[in-house]
Design a protein around this motif. Structure first.
Motif, PDB file in Angstrom:
ATOM      1  N   LYS A  35       0.847  -1.193   0.000  1.00 61.31           N
ATOM      2  CA  LYS A  35       0.000   0.000   0.000  1.00 61.31           C
ATOM      3  C   LYS A  35       0.885   1.247   0.000  1.00 61.31           C
ATOM      4  O   LYS A  35       0.571   2.237  -0.652  1.00 61.31           O
ATOM      5  N   GLU A  36       2.001   1.178   0.739  1.00 58.70           N
ATOM      6  CA  GLU A  36       2.856   2.345   0.908  1.00 58.70           C
ATOM      7  C   GLU A  36       4.283   1.878   1.198  1.00 58.70           C
ATOM      8  O   GLU A  36       4.487   0.907   1.927  1.00 58.70           O
ATOM      9  N   LYS A  51       4.098  -0.834   4.106  1.00 57.15           N
ATOM     10  CA  LYS A  51       2.791  -1.068   4.727  1.00 57.15           C
ATOM     11  C   LYS A  51       1.932  -1.782   3.705  1.00 57.15           C
ATOM     12  O   LYS A  51       1.858  -1.365   2.543  1.00 57.15           O
ATOM     13  N   ASP A  54      -3.614  -4.273   4.250  1.00 53.67           N
ATOM     14  CA  ASP A  54      -4.323  -4.502   5.518  1.00 53.67           C
ATOM     15  C   ASP A  54      -3.645  -3.778   6.691  1.00 53.67           C
ATOM     16  O   ASP A  54      -3.910  -4.070   7.850  1.00 53.67           O
ATOM     17  N   ASP A  55      -2.753  -2.826   6.370  1.00 52.13           N
ATOM     18  CA  ASP A  55      -2.069  -1.958   7.334  1.00 52.13           C
ATOM     19  C   ASP A  55      -1.027  -2.659   8.201  1.00 52.13           C
ATOM     20  O   ASP A  55      -0.558  -2.093   9.179  1.00 52.13           O
ATOM     21  N   GLN A  56      -0.638  -3.889   7.841  1.00 50.64           N
ATOM     22  CA  GLN A  56       0.482  -4.523   8.535  1.00 50.64           C
ATOM     23  C   GLN A  56       1.778  -3.918   7.987  1.00 50.64           C
ATOM     24  O   GLN A  56       1.869  -3.611   6.800  1.00 50.64           O
ATOM     25  N   VAL A  57       2.772  -3.764   8.882  1.00 52.77           N
ATOM     26  CA  VAL A  57       4.046  -3.153   8.498  1.00 52.77           C
ATOM     27  C   VAL A  57       5.172  -4.148   8.713  1.00 52.77           C
ATOM     28  O   VAL A  57       5.236  -4.812   9.750  1.00 52.77           O
TER      29      VAL A  57
END
Length: 65
Positions: A35-36, A51, A54-57
């Protein structure tokens, strides 16, 4: 140097395998879509930090074509 250590190899929307902070001891990988890109440096010895959707890093270990 593996593909996950170079920022140029990673684009948003790419399918990757990352290692989450909590999984660093075991090396367990998590698959997802970028995502990023969080690392600004062109390379990083432990992998570029991203990232997922699902916003896991975590740090990229493998880029899946």
């Amino acid at each position: 140097m593996n593909e996950g250590q170079q920022r140029a190899n990673i684009q948003t929307g790419a399918d990757v395998e990352i290692v989450l902070k909590k999984d660093q001891r075991t090396g367990k990988r998590t698959k997802g879509t970028v995502k990023e890109i969080l690392t600004n440096a062109p390379t990083h010895p432990h992998g570029i930090k991203v990232k997922l959707m699902d916003d896991q890093v975590g740090r990229v270990k493998k880029v899946n074509a």
